[in-house]
Design a protein around this motif. Structure first.
Motif, mmCIF file in Angstrom:
data_model
loop_
_atom_site.group_PDB
_atom_site.id
_atom_site.type_symbol
_atom_site.label_atom_id
_atom_site.label_comp_id
_atom_site.label_asym_id
_atom_site.label_seq_id
_atom_site.Cartn_x
_atom_site.Cartn_y
_atom_site.Cartn_z
ATOM 1 N N UNK A 251 3.593 112.413 88.234
ATOM 2 C CA UNK A 251 4.405 113.281 89.085
ATOM 3 C C UNK A 251 5.881 112.968 89.036
ATOM 4 N N UNK A 252 6.306 112.128 88.071
ATOM 5 C CA UNK A 252 7.730 111.780 87.942
ATOM 6 C C UNK A 252 8.148 111.970 86.477
ATOM 7 N N UNK A 253 8.222 113.214 86.013
ATOM 8 C CA UNK A 253 8.614 113.443 84.613
ATOM 9 C C UNK A 253 10.011 112.910 84.325
ATOM 10 N N UNK A 254 10.195 112.427 83.129
ATOM 11 C CA UNK A 254 11.476 111.835 82.735
ATOM 12 C C UNK A 254 12.548 112.917 82.684
ATOM 13 N N UNK A 255 13.732 112.601 83.199
ATOM 14 C CA UNK A 255 14.826 113.558 83.204
ATOM 15 C C UNK A 255 15.154 114.002 81.776
ATOM 16 N N UNK A 256 15.421 115.294 81.643
ATOM 17 C CA UNK A 256 15.811 115.844 80.359
ATOM 18 C C UNK A 256 14.666 116.103 79.414
ATOM 19 N N UNK A 257 13.422 115.972 79.874
ATOM 20 C CA UNK A 257 12.292 116.184 78.979
ATOM 21 C C UNK A 257 12.087 117.689 78.766
ATOM 22 N N UNK A 258 12.197 118.168 77.524
ATOM 23 C CA UNK A 258 12.049 119.606 77.269
ATOM 24 C C UNK A 258 10.607 120.045 77.059
ATOM 25 N N UNK A 259 9.652 119.121 77.209
ATOM 26 C CA UNK A 259 8.253 119.445 76.937
ATOM 27 C C UNK A 259 7.358 119.234 78.152
ATOM 28 N N UNK A 260 7.588 118.184 78.911
ATOM 29 C CA UNK A 260 6.724 117.841 80.055
ATOM 30 C C UNK A 260 7.539 117.889 81.342
ATOM 31 N N UNK A 261 7.060 118.633 82.341
ATOM 32 C CA UNK A 261 5.752 119.298 82.445
ATOM 33 C C UNK A 261 5.685 120.678 81.796
#
Length: 322
Positions: A251-261
């Motif tokens: 529930x804490x996706x990494x900042x700037x991730x263009x795929x997740x979630x």
């Protein structure tokens, strides 16, 4: 058992740190000329481009340039330069942290691919290093995602590559990453996350299945402020997108991730704003050739933590070198 014949050395040098293409003609076939074979073998290149390459003496064999009407010779070796795709220059430096007769260790910026793949050929860490260090035989010991910054290892001698790759496959390398992601006070840390990850060829996002685990990550909270946290991530296995998927699953996706979630539309090739806030920060291992203990630490920091306002505004790269 027939011993596989050894490929002769290429008569063409690397260009921009990229090897020429090598082809070996089949042991038999119906083609009257080398040209006829190439036209059938390389339809995406096209007959016109092949004719131009032959006329321009750009395709060479073991005894020199191949003539436009050269007869097909079974088992012959050919070399030529591929037409490189147009690439946007990645305007961030690749810092060499360590170099000896066996290894090169670098601090890679975001957006720079580790090795040539797809539309990224010259703008890769491997091509840059081969050219700048004059090490044409340099090869990667492992792969770091294009969007991830931090430590990457390369092997100087091809015959030694297997020894260093085995370190990674046998989990004898201690790796640490840092990530910036939202802070969730309900998330109990530290913890170990295990799951079965499936990454299908041609599909951007990996997914977790209800199956026996094939991945394991140790996740710790280092510090928090203003709704964000800096995490230490230790992958105990090496699945594609493992850390990104495990953080998202918590529930804490990494900042700037263009795929997740969510898979976002691909940005323009020259859009270097707000990339993934994931940094390969520590690599530690015993050298399999010298027995020396190695520890390498990144010199980069994640800008979403060190300068969150600037990162949110998206003025440039998301890692900084102090």
């Amino acid at each position: 058992m027939r011993r596989k014949s050894r490929r002769p050395a290429s008569p063409l040098p690397q260009r921009h740190g990229v090897d020429p293409v090598h082809l070996r003609l089949p042991p038999e076939g119906p083609w009257p000329t080398v040209r006829a074979y190439l036209v059938e073998r390389l339809p995406a290149v096209g007959a016109a481009r092949i004719d131009a390459a032959l006329s321009g003496r750009e395709i060479v064999g073991e005894h020199g340039p191949v003539a436009p009407d050269e007869p097909f010779r079974p088992g012959a070796h050919l070399w030529f330069y591929r037409d490189l795709p147009e690439e946007v220059h990645v305007p961030f430096e690749l810092e060499v942290l360590h170099r000896d007769e066996h290894l090169v260790v670098v601090d890679k910026p975001h957006f720079l691919a580790t090795t040539p793949r797809g539309r990224h050929v010259v703008e890769t860490a491997l091509s840059r290093l081969r050219h700048s260090l004059d090490l044409p035989a340099l090869s990667p010991a492992h792969r770091l995602d294009r969007l991830t910054a931090g430590l990457a290892m390369f092997v100087v001698r091809p015959e030694e590559r297997g020894a260093y790759q085995t370190l990674f496959s046998d989990r004898l390398v201690r790796k640490e990453y840092q990530a910036i992601a939202p802070y969730d006070p309900a998330l109990d840390l530290p913890r170990t996350v295990r799951s079965h990850i499936l990454k299908e060829r041609g599909v951007i996002a990996a997914r977790e299945l209800d199956a026996p685990p094939n991945s394991e990550s140790r996740i710790d909270l280092l510090e928090r402020r203003d709704g964000l946290a800096r995490y230490r991530l230790r992958p105990l296995s090496g699945r594609t997108h493992q850390l990104r998927l495990h953080m998202c699953g918590l529930g804490v996706p990494i900042l700037g991730d263009p795929v997740y979630p969510v898979v976002l539309p691909e940005p323009a090739p020259d859009d270097f704003r707000r990339p993934l806030q994931l940094l390969a920060s520590v690599v530690e291992f015993t050298d399999p050739l010298t027995g020396r203990e190695h520890r390498f630490d990144t010199r980069r920091t994640l800008a979403a933590w060190t300068d969150p306002q600037a990162w949110a505004a998206g003025p440039g790269p998301a890692t900084q070198v102090p």
